[in-house]
Design a protein around this motif. Sequence first.
Motif, PDB file in Angstrom:
ATOM      1  N   ILE A1589       0.826  -1.210   0.000  1.00 21.54           N
ATOM      2  CA  ILE A1589       0.000   0.000   0.000  1.00 21.54           C
ATOM      3  C   ILE A1589       0.855   1.252   0.000  1.00 21.54           C
ATOM      4  O   ILE A1589       0.709   2.133  -0.860  1.00 21.54           O
ATOM      5  CB  ILE A1589      -0.957  -0.022   1.210  1.00 21.54           C
ATOM      6  N   VAL A1590       1.768   1.355   0.972  1.00 24.52           N
ATOM      7  CA  VAL A1590       2.553   2.586   1.095  1.00 24.52           C
ATOM      8  C   VAL A1590       3.449   2.807  -0.128  1.00 24.52           C
ATOM      9  O   VAL A1590       3.453   3.897  -0.705  1.00 24.52           O
ATOM     10  CB  VAL A1590       3.358   2.565   2.403  1.00 24.52           C
ATOM     11  N   PRO A1591       4.229   1.804  -0.581  1.00 27.39           N
ATOM     12  CA  PRO A1591       5.028   2.055  -1.792  1.00 27.39           C
ATOM     13  C   PRO A1591       4.184   2.358  -3.024  1.00 27.39           C
ATOM     14  O   PRO A1591       4.570   3.195  -3.840  1.00 27.39           O
ATOM     15  CB  PRO A1591       5.821   0.747  -1.972  1.00 27.39           C
ATOM     16  N   ALA A1592       3.043   1.678  -3.174  1.00 25.53           N
ATOM     17  CA  ALA A1592       2.262   1.843  -4.392  1.00 25.53           C
ATOM     18  C   ALA A1592       1.442   3.125  -4.385  1.00 25.53           C
ATOM     19  O   ALA A1592       1.317   3.785  -5.418  1.00 25.53           O
ATOM     20  CB  ALA A1592       1.331   0.637  -4.576  1.00 25.53           C
ATOM     21  N   VAL A1593       0.881   3.486  -3.252  1.00 21.27           N
ATOM     22  CA  VAL A1593      -0.033   4.631  -3.206  1.00 21.27           C
ATOM     23  C   VAL A1593       0.702   5.923  -2.896  1.00 21.27           C
ATOM     24  O   VAL A1593       0.438   6.964  -3.509  1.00 21.27           O
ATOM     25  CB  VAL A1593      -1.151   4.371  -2.177  1.00 21.27           C
ATOM     26  N   LEU A1594       1.644   5.890  -1.945  1.00 18.54           N
ATOM     27  CA  LEU A1594       2.305   7.123  -1.514  1.00 18.54           C
ATOM     28  C   LEU A1594       3.638   7.366  -2.211  1.00 18.54           C
ATOM     29  O   LEU A1594       3.992   8.501  -2.497  1.00 18.54           O
ATOM     30  CB  LEU A1594       2.536   7.075   0.005  1.00 18.54           C
ATOM     31  N   GLU A1595       4.409   6.319  -2.466  1.00 21.57           N
ATOM     32  CA  GLU A1595       5.780   6.489  -2.947  1.00 21.57           C
ATOM     33  C   GLU A1595       5.936   6.248  -4.442  1.00 21.57           C
ATOM     34  O   GLU A1595       6.936   6.652  -5.022  1.00 21.57           O
ATOM     35  CB  GLU A1595       6.705   5.549  -2.170  1.00 21.57           C
ATOM     36  N   ASN A1596       4.992   5.559  -5.052  1.00 22.75           N
ATOM     37  CA  ASN A1596       5.116   5.235  -6.465  1.00 22.75           C
ATOM     38  C   ASN A1596       4.965   6.493  -7.321  1.00 22.75           C
ATOM     39  O   ASN A1596       4.042   7.287  -7.131  1.00 22.75           O
ATOM     40  CB  ASN A1596       4.052   4.203  -6.848  1.00 22.75           C
ATOM     41  N   SER A1623      10.323  -2.209  -3.271  1.00 20.05           N
ATOM     42  CA  SER A1623       9.206  -1.299  -3.459  1.00 20.05           C
ATOM     43  C   SER A1623       8.236  -1.904  -4.466  1.00 20.05           C
ATOM     44  O   SER A1623       8.620  -2.662  -5.350  1.00 20.05           O
ATOM     45  CB  SER A1623       9.692   0.059  -3.953  1.00 20.05           C
ATOM     46  N   TYR A1624       6.985  -1.545  -4.304  1.00 19.28           N
ATOM     47  CA  TYR A1624       5.920  -2.012  -5.193  1.00 19.28           C
ATOM     48  C   TYR A1624       5.367  -0.813  -5.946  1.00 19.28           C
ATOM     49  O   TYR A1624       5.325   0.302  -5.445  1.00 19.28           O
ATOM     50  CB  TYR A1624       4.802  -2.675  -4.391  1.00 19.28           C
ATOM     51  N   SER A1625       4.889  -1.093  -7.159  1.00 18.69           N
ATOM     52  CA  SER A1625       4.257  -0.047  -7.952  1.00 18.69           C
ATOM     53  C   SER A1625       2.749  -0.199  -7.871  1.00 18.69           C
ATOM     54  O   SER A1625       2.213  -1.219  -7.425  1.00 18.69           O
ATOM     55  CB  SER A1625       4.717  -0.139  -9.413  1.00 18.69           C
ATOM     56  N   LEU A1626       2.064   0.841  -8.332  1.00 18.49           N
ATOM     57  CA  LEU A1626       0.606   0.797  -8.316  1.00 18.49           C
ATOM     58  C   LEU A1626       0.084  -0.274  -9.257  1.00 18.49           C
ATOM     59  O   LEU A1626      -0.934  -0.912  -8.969  1.00 18.49           O
ATOM     60  CB  LEU A1626       0.052   2.176  -8.714  1.00 18.49           C
ATOM     61  N   ASP A1627       0.768  -0.483 -10.368  1.00 15.03           N
ATOM     62  CA  ASP A1627       0.327  -1.532 -11.297  1.00 15.03           C
ATOM     63  C   ASP A1627       0.389  -2.904 -10.650  1.00 15.03           C
ATOM     64  O   ASP A1627      -0.474  -3.755 -10.885  1.00 15.03           O
ATOM     65  CB  ASP A1627       1.207  -1.501 -12.559  1.00 15.03           C
ATOM     66  N   VAL A1664      -4.281   2.494   5.970  1.00 19.75           N
ATOM     67  CA  VAL A1664      -2.822   2.333   6.034  1.00 19.75           C
ATOM     68  C   VAL A1664      -2.127   3.518   5.370  1.00 19.75           C
ATOM     69  O   VAL A1664      -1.149   4.069   5.906  1.00 19.75           O
ATOM     70  CB  VAL A1664      -2.416   1.002   5.368  1.00 19.75           C
ATOM     71  N   ALA A1665      -2.622   3.934   4.190  1.00 19.75           N
ATOM     72  CA  ALA A1665      -1.988   5.053   3.497  1.00 19.75           C
ATOM     73  C   ALA A1665      -2.131   6.348   4.286  1.00 19.75           C
ATOM     74  O   ALA A1665      -1.172   7.126   4.428  1.00 19.75           O
ATOM     75  CB  ALA A1665      -2.595   5.206   2.104  1.00 19.75           C
ATOM     76  N   ASN A1687      -3.076   8.431  -8.180  1.00 19.36           N
ATOM     77  CA  ASN A1687      -3.117   7.005  -7.833  1.00 19.36           C
ATOM     78  C   ASN A1687      -4.516   6.601  -7.379  1.00 19.36           C
ATOM     79  O   ASN A1687      -5.004   5.504  -7.698  1.00 19.36           O
ATOM     80  CB  ASN A1687      -2.092   6.708  -6.738  1.00 19.36           C
ATOM     81  N   ILE A1688      -5.176   7.474  -6.618  1.00 21.21           N
ATOM     82  CA  ILE A1688      -6.536   7.145  -6.168  1.00 21.21           C
ATOM     83  C   ILE A1688      -7.484   7.087  -7.357  1.00 21.21           C
ATOM     84  O   ILE A1688      -8.384   6.236  -7.420  1.00 21.21           O
ATOM     85  CB  ILE A1688      -7.005   8.175  -5.127  1.00 21.21           C
TER      86      ILE A1688
END
Length: 1820
Positions: A1589-1596, A1623-1627, A1664-1665, A1687-1688
């Motif tokens: 969640i955090v890497p994909a939504v906030l950091e990606n 790290s994870y991406s939104l995709d 979480v975000a 992202n949202i």
Amino acid sequence: MSTTQLYTKYTRVWIPDPDDVWRSAEIIKDYKEGDKSLQLKLEDETLYEYPIDLQGNELPFLRNPDILVGQNDLTALSYLHEPAVLHNLKVRFLESNHIYTYCGIVLVAINPYEQLPIYEQDVIYAYSGQNMGDMDPHIFAVAEEAYKQMAREEKNQSIIVSGESGAGKTVSAKYAMRFFATVGGSASETNIEAKVLASSPIMEAIGNAKTTRNDNSSRFGKYIQIGFDKRFHIIGANMRTYLLEKSRVVFQAEDERNYHIFYQLCASASLPEFKDLGLTCAEDFFYASQGGDTSIDGVDDADDFEKTRHAFTLLGVKESHQMIIFRIIAAILHLGNLEIQGERDGEACSVSSEDEHLSNFCSLLGVEHSQMQHWLCHRKLVTTAETYVKSMSLHQVVNARNALAKHIYAQLFNWIVQHINKALHTTVKQHSFIGVLDIYGFETFEVNSFEQFCINYANEKLQQQFNSHVFKLEQEEYMKEEIPWTLIDFYDNQPCIDLIEAKLGILDLLDEECKVPKGTDQNWAQKLYDRHAASQHFQKPRMSNTSFIVLHFADKVEYQSEGFLEKNRDTVYEEQINILKASKYQMVADLFQEEDTVPTTAVGKGTPRISVRSARPAFKAANKEHRKTVGHQFRNSLHLLMETLNATTPHYVRCIKPNDEKLPFKFDPKRAVQQLRACGVLETIRISAAGFPSRWSYPDFFNRYRVLMNKRDLSKNDKRQICQTLLEDLIKDPDKFQFGRTKIFFRAGQVAYLEKLRADKFRAATIMIQKTVRGWLQRTKYQRLRRATLVLQRYARGCLARRLAEHLRRTRAAIILQKQYRMLRIRRAFQRIRNATLTIQAFARGMFVKRIYHQMLIEHKAIILQKYVRGWLARVRFRRIRAAAVVLQCHLRRLRAQRQLRALRIEARSAQHLKKLNIGMENKVVQLQRKVDEQNKEYKLLNEQLSMLTSAHSSEVEKLKKELQQYQQSQRGDDNQLLSLQGKMEQLRMELEKAHGEREVIEDSHGKEKDLLRKRISDLEEENALLKQEKEELNRRILCQSEDEFARNTVEENIQMKKELEEERSRYQNLVKEYSSLEQRYDNLRDEMTIIKQAPGHRRNPSNQSSLESDSNNPSICTSEIGDTEDVIQQVEEAGMEKAAMDMTLFLKLQKRVRELELERKKLQTQLEKKEQERQKSQVIETKTQVTPEHEDFAYNSLKRQELESENKKLKNELNELRKAIADHATQNNSSNDMRDSYNLLLNQLKSANEELEVRKEEVLILRSQIMKAAQQKDMGKNMESISPNASWPNSDRHVDQEDAIEAYQGMCETNRLLEAQLQDQRREHEEEMEALRNQVDLMQEELEKQQQVFLQTLQLSPEVQVEFGLQQEITRLTNENLDLKELLEKLEKNEKKLKKQLKIYMKKIQDFEASQTMVPVERRSHERNMQVAVQRKEKDFQGMLEYYKEDEPLLIRNLITDLKPQAVSATVPCLPAYILYMCIRHADYINDDQKVHSLLTSTINGVKKVLKKHHDDFEMTSFWLANTCRLLHCLKQYSGEEGFMTQNTAKQNEHCLKNFDLTEYRQVLGHLSIQIYQQLINIAGGILQPMIVPAVLENESIQGLSSVKPMGYRKYSSAVAEGDSSYSLDEMIRQLNTFHSIMCDQGLDPEIIQQVFKQLFYMINAVALNNLLLRKDVCSWSTGMQLRFNISQLEEWLRGKNLQQSGAAQTLEPLIQAAQLLQLKKKTSEDAEAICSLCTSLTTQQIVKILNLYTPVNEFEERVTVAFIRNIQKHLQERNDPPQLLLDFKHMFPVLFPFNPSAITMDSIHLPASLNLDFLNKV
């Protein structure tokens, strides 16, 4: 670039200030080398000339750019020095209210003196699993780092908490322990923390005291070891204490107090149990009153004493031991009040034997009075030859008394600590531990003695360990990045430590002086001057010969040598100790026995790396003093502590006291700097600044400073090469930076230089943009003015033209109006005349019609009266004749019966008669059976004859006509006979026509009455419609007045009701969740016990049994109260929880009514069974007494007649019900079309019913004629005589039988009677309907009058009261209607169940009767025949069932549940296991085997639980069984036989319903199981999604070029470095959501449940975000807000693509959306504040303020959020009633609903694949 080049105009610097320590100023003139001063401008606009030392060239410290101010880590500042650190801490503390700040590996904690909402359970979960440095600084982050390193590296950890008294050390340690208890344990482990916290009141009472700096200062150090097992769960704890300040027992400075326990005991001296202690107020005792004031403001000593006693009880200290503890404390107070009398000029002294305090001291401790009196003033000297007893001087006696008091208190302190450790001890083997060291910080007072010396000595040792650890980490970082480094010069305090503890150091010389018999403090000070005068860390004061100065790392401290020797010796004479050992109280004696008996023991069991010894070594009686000096003991315990810390990985927390007044959020720079110097924070800064303090990763540096690069460099793909090229061009000195493997290292000040270049670049670009934009604005303004002029001209010309057109249009309109008005006036006059004519005609015609109608009505009534009178006369005559005949028959039959009775009595006395009777019984049975068969055949023949007669009737009439013609031709003489026959025929025809006419008249009158009723009903409906319109108009007026308020109230009430419903569901599902967790815990414990018991053989016990077995072993399938209550609850659930929550009283009434109806049903059922049994008995008796065949025929025919009559009545009832239903339907509908349709439907149903009635009547007539046939044959003679002789029958001898003619005539009469009765019944029913309609009309009129009265009363009220009154009336009406409907529904259901049961009983009786009729003597043949019949019925009536044997049930569960893989049934029908299980349940229901049903359902539920426990982290398996469990639940509802669940069933599916069992209880159990599976599914999906969640939504970085701003070298700590950059991406997260969605859809999970799953997951994403956003400063920026909103939007687009927008998942993201908008909004003016308050409705006040405090500008052109703006926001939001929690509970779970979803699949269409290995199942 040289440092002096940075001192240019507009650069800001720090200069010293006597009040604020450091003060900011701005350079107004460039500095050049050689200038003697620096021209500055202070913040108050005053000019200041700062002198510069040309020799040292010491320029003032440079100030960091504003973008770097307020950073989380002090080492990330570009300029690292004391003013920068102080300013950063001040800004964070005062402006952002952040009390925690990192300084490298040190956490700096500033005491806010206020409770902050940052320690809740949600915050613990937010920091759990996060890397240190990723979130805002917090004590939980340090605790998580320690816990993570312990779990990963399996190495013991230590958290060192230090600081001044009152800085918050104990609170920080407590929060760290709370974190460990929450993260590392369950409920049992939390008890360890509770016990540790329970020890706090005790330790504060016996170890804390009031000082000049703190009212609750800890006067000892403690090290708490929290033990963990191999799974890293807390198993126990241990406490070690250091350097209790014993001197405080006998001496307190001014404005200070002794330990709290003394004052608490004195405050409670009036209690009855403390009367024997002899205590009074604290001012009366010397040891408690030396400091002056004995009370503390705001502290109740008596209340604290109760808490202390309660804590003793919690820790298991017995009441008797508590009393002895209090006696010892009281004895110490009495010991201080002893009056010692000097003798012989002070060389000797004594204590009076009558001293009250001595007596109390001896009695409280249980020692001999005389011995203690003697040895307090004498001492024993032992030589080699003899032993002497010597008197002591007054000074020696006072010192000995004080030493004894300190020794007693110290021993009591140690005993209490040991018992606390026993309470916290565990027998489980310890795998590792985390130690929390809460120790005193560096201290310096006006008068510093032995205690301050030991404390500062300990801090020197800790500082040395801290320096070496920091230096080691710095060098490890350099080596890891492979950059060249030189040895960093840092402050080494080893010389100072050697000065204290080395050979012939301060402590060594002190111990040596203590051994000298005449040693004094002055002699010891002189030895120090002589020995260490040359040391750089030792100085002699100028004005004193008894003091010495030690230069510590923090500051230089002057110590007074007075009292050092006495405190170091801590002399206690052996004689006094021996008296205490002989105490009559065992506990007092044990306190001093332990010194000799207790050996050195290891603390903690199972510690793998280090053997930790006791902090206080055991003492041996070597001499009179019988133990070592205090300094030696402290040095040993300190070495032991350092060994423990060196064997662990340390983590540092430095607590800072912001002010001495204890005011919230007040910052005193002087006090803060003093503590920062003392705690080593500035030393950490200095070590970092000596190397490369600023560190940037290559991607972050590239994103930040890409504006300084040219196009040619940006075209390259290697970012590292681009960064190297840029730095080589910008910074010429290669020593100012170094390139590592993953980071760029900068010297101090280089990042500020790069920021300056970047700001210059932006400033130039800004000027260019401003120039262009201003020119464009002027051009736009000119063009806008020119266009406006043209528009004005155009509109002026158009206005003139429109005026002319308007004049012409008005003239034409006036002419048209005149024409239309004249036409309308003439037309109205014509219409008036025409309407009057039509009215006159209508009334005239109506008058004539009414006259004709009244005449017809009078004639009709006269005919009716005549008919009834004639009938009455005939009946009277018939009754008189029948009564006479009956009397004659009775007398005759009585005479015959008497004669037969005499004959039978004579015959009964003979045995032959009995034999004949017995012999004839079998024959009679056979005859009866044959007779039944013959009667059946005869019945068939009679039916055939009847049909032949009806068919031959018409042919007979034709024959008669032909014969008539023949007779007319052949016999002309028979005219008279023919005329008579024709007359009779005409007479019969007239009677028939008359009957038809009467029928038509009746039908016409009936139709007219019905028309009148319809007309009246329509009038009433019109009147009702008018009233409704008036009511609606009145309501509309009322609502128009209060529409807004009513709508608001309605919305709020709906929201409140929804919230209450959601809370109720969540509470219910939380109970289910807690039940499942308890069940899981029970299974785990049972598995562990099984493993422990069966460890040698490695046997396993199946754990598939659960508490469900005990709950469901005896299910009541057809209970009364429980079953009915659950039926009601099930109906309420199906109708919707919103209706169920309407009125709880209604539900209770319904439940009570259900129970009453159930009891009534039972009573009626028992009565019915009794009557049925009596009827059977009477029938048996009657069948036995039937002798003649004629009586048998008559009974058979009467039975058939009764059946036909009952069917006839049933048809009539159905007809009446149809009429009522259509009448009700007609009254409810207002339109004429519905009336016409309902009337047509009524006619059609009436016609069909009449046809069926006619058929039944004919059958009744035929049967009645057959029944009376025998009697008619007997009385034929009489009947023939009664016939008139004139009635001659032509051709009777040849063609017509006389008996047939008589039968036909009687049948015709009977038919007439029946028709007459039918007409009377119809008339009666019609009158009843008329009466019911009249009553209904009266009721409606009364109700209408009541409503009019209510409306009149309501109009007199205010609008608000009108709305409330209307709502109350509506609620009352709806409640009454609902209650009536519920009662009606219950009655219908009860009747239905009752009829079903009666039908089953009758069917069973009929089967038994048929079986008894066809019974043969051979039982085996009968059994075979019955079995064959049953098999044939089963094959014919039932399909879609699976049969299995009971012993195959485990195999079925294993193949279908336990060992089944979802892939095995992926190509079949979704939820195939659920359908198979239902078909097995249906077969068990068919054979009426309740044990089989119970066993199968219980095994199924246990098997599913076992599979879920085994695959507790498999999403696919959990989703598979959630779908199957829900489908099985739907099948049990769909085929339960309840009408509410069968509305969508086909006729074939209705055949698959259960017949015998009500499985409502199992449906409830399956519902609970579904909730548990759903919660497990959410937990699995949440566990997979949470790291993304955090890497994909906030950091990606989904939008290229909008990287999150990190204006500093962001540091990653040990755990972060070890874990790497995963790290994870939104995709990737969207792909994971796609996987979840496809799995659930493929497995056939209900769409409603899928929507709820994603609503829950999106809520977790939001929580979480948002929590991470609220705890991270680096992501609170404008660019992050834009990135977050994008992202949202991607997530919302995914929801729309999957058609999940109706699930409510998008609404759960609303707080995150508003947070993103808040980051992007303007934050400057009051209008901006109002806009933020109106927009951020889903965020709480604390969350909004937190985001604004964390907001980080993108660059220096963007202003920071001011404190005034935040205060303005808080002022606007103060009316909100927001919850106090800052973070969202991401573990919150919405209540789940499982809506009923029937299946369209029939059971007989399901195919069993061979891969399931279910060959043992047989299709039935």
